[in-house]
Design an enzyme around this catalytic site. Sequence first.
Site: not given
Length: 546
Positions: A162, A243, A267
């Site tokens: 990420k 996310s 997330s």
Amino acid sequence: MKNNFFLLVTLFSIFSCKEKQDLIIFKKYDETAQLVEQQNHEKKRMQFKLFQSKVLDMNEVFKPFKDDLAYFSEEDYQSLKPLILEQDIPSLQKNVKEGKLSYEKLTLFYLYRIRKFESDSTLSLNSIIALNPEVIKEARAKDKNKDKVSQYSMYGMPILLKDNINTKEMPTTAGAIALQRNYTKKDAFIVEKLKENGAIILGKVNLSEWAYFFCSGCPLGYSAIGGQTLNPYGRKVFETGGSSSGSGVTVAANFAVAAIGTETSGSITSPSSLNSVVGLKPTIGVLSRTGIVPISSTLDTPGPMTKSVIDNAIFMDAMLGYDVTDNASKETKGMDSQNGFHINFKGKRLGVLKPLLSDSIYALNIKILKKAGAEIIEITPPEISFNDFRTLLNIDMKHDLPKYLLQQADKSIFIKNVKNVVDFNLKDSLIRAPYGQQLFDGIIKDSTTLEELEVVKGNLKKEGEKYLQFLKSENLVAILSINNYHSGIAAVALHPTLTVPMGYKLTGEPLSLTFIGQPFSERKLLEVGYAFEQLTKSRKIPENYQ
């Protein structure tokens, strides 16, 4: 003369092949009609304003691999698919050891596959932000020691991060233009651990900008750097979750062996669930947060996202380590995945939330667990107050982001706090913040003191523990939830969660079973998750990404 003729023919063939491969490039397309159609979507936050990134050039991202990919053909790709696609880490390592595969070929396969899909405007997922320019060279180096590698090792495995996790090879942007040139001098602690264990960092993936604590009601999986990430099970139809959107999407689409996500509240569990992959949100302190763009030092944690539970355990082990610079860090034991997990539900006490039994897929899976020997304890959860959760995130980020920018970011980064980011974005809001920055505005306005914050934290933790009290009182291995329905509660109570695919709705949208355990019970969660996975084998590869 005859030999010279054959030499010329051979050279011509090689260069023709190379020219053919170079034709696959990334082109911007007119998305106007698609955006007009998207405004009819029933979910307001899926009525997108744009798909493609306005700042990222994928041709530049792929430039370092031009020559290597020129000699990697569609035939090479197709021949490697059975050895790689949907295979777990032990199977990949076995294929390498038997000489059917190499770490270099594995890496080239993923690069080719990413380019193949992401350069096709009808299939692109907008999932990649950056690729490690040295990744092929690193894979070749790993091949020199491939004979000594355990099947339960991350050695030589290409993974994606990420893009809020620091890496020396690529900038760390959190999806924000304000951090577009954040070339950090050090890797995040977990990245250092992964490299020590031989993992190959393939690249960085898109995310909901600032880990989805930036704009209010905006699309999941959108960032100004990466554009709009799309779900491979239903492009423009299903949400990606957030996310860690790119992490879930790339694992689901087989763009890497695995990916790292981060979670504050849902997330990891959300994108894992909506992309039919296995996601573990560990207890705070199990994995280091040093070198990760923060929201909340109280709740933040990285975690592994994989196609299988065994991969999740192997990946988790490779990130473990005590970090003296993270005040939440704990010394923890590994998952010991080499000795395997038991496929046995006998005597396993599992809590079932009665209000969720109205979901037919959840109810069906509970019946399957009961038939397999699990003791099912039905729970009526108590009413709790979730007041001031936003306050906790506001005040933590107000103080934690400046610390990251001072201690971990590139020294050339001019922003020093949340207000600097807001002011910077206002100078070109159509490019930098097309959906607004309402949550950042809220952080600036929130005047809660650090003393008041401690009271808020205490109250939320107490309420979360109240909801999950049955774990102790009923001696449960886990409480069973759906997707990220109870991620916020598990977060404030500091409990780990593991989400595992459990089926698909009639529309084709994935649904997952989420196991909530006691703090530091990751091994137990992985064991029961593995048993469930082997019992149901629910995960299916996305139809258009086979």
